[in-house]
Design a protein around this motif. Structure first.
Motif, PDB file in Angstrom:
ATOM      1  N   ARG A  55       0.809  -1.226   0.000  1.00 57.29           N
ATOM      2  CA  ARG A  55       0.000   0.000   0.000  1.00 57.29           C
ATOM      3  C   ARG A  55       0.841   1.275   0.000  1.00 57.29           C
ATOM      4  N   LYS A  56       2.154   1.126  -0.197  1.00 59.83           N
ATOM      5  CA  LYS A  56       3.087   2.255  -0.259  1.00 59.83           C
ATOM      6  C   LYS A  56       2.958   3.162   0.960  1.00 59.83           C
ATOM      7  N   SER A  57       3.127   2.545   2.111  1.00 60.64           N
ATOM      8  CA  SER A  57       3.061   3.260   3.384  1.00 60.64           C
ATOM      9  C   SER A  57       4.314   2.951   4.185  1.00 60.64           C
ATOM     10  N   GLU A  58       4.532   3.741   5.234  1.00 57.29           N
ATOM     11  CA  GLU A  58       5.681   3.500   6.098  1.00 57.29           C
ATOM     12  C   GLU A  58       5.280   3.656   7.549  1.00 57.29           C
ATOM     13  N   ILE A  59       5.942   2.908   8.401  1.00 57.21           N
ATOM     14  CA  ILE A  59       5.728   3.017   9.838  1.00 57.21           C
ATOM     15  C   ILE A  59       6.631   4.140  10.334  1.00 57.21           C
ATOM     16  N   ILE A  60       6.018   5.163  10.915  1.00 57.34           N
ATOM     17  CA  ILE A  60       6.814   6.302  11.383  1.00 57.34           C
ATOM     18  C   ILE A  60       6.963   6.324  12.895  1.00 57.34           C
TER      19      ILE A  60
END
Length: 55
Positions: free
Chosen positions: A33-38
């Motif tokens: 889903r083209k996300s990142e854990i920040i």
């Protein structure tokens, strides 16, 4: 979770409570889903609060 990430706009963040055993699945979903854990914060013995951002 995957559909929730798909529905948010690029640059927006979402917070999720997950169990530690779900962490590897979340990593895969984030890549798709083209996300990142920040941010990642333990909140109870069996829960983790993740903050994700859509790229």
């Amino acid at each position: 979770m995957s559909s929730r990430l798909q529905s948010i706009q690029s640059g927006k963040t979402v917070k999720l409570e997950i169990r530690p055993d779900q962490r590897s699945n979340i990593d895969i979903i984030c890549k798709v889903r083209k996300s990142e854990i920040i941010a990642e914060e333990p909140i109870h013995d069996n829960l983790i609060l993740l903050t994700l951002r859509k790229k």
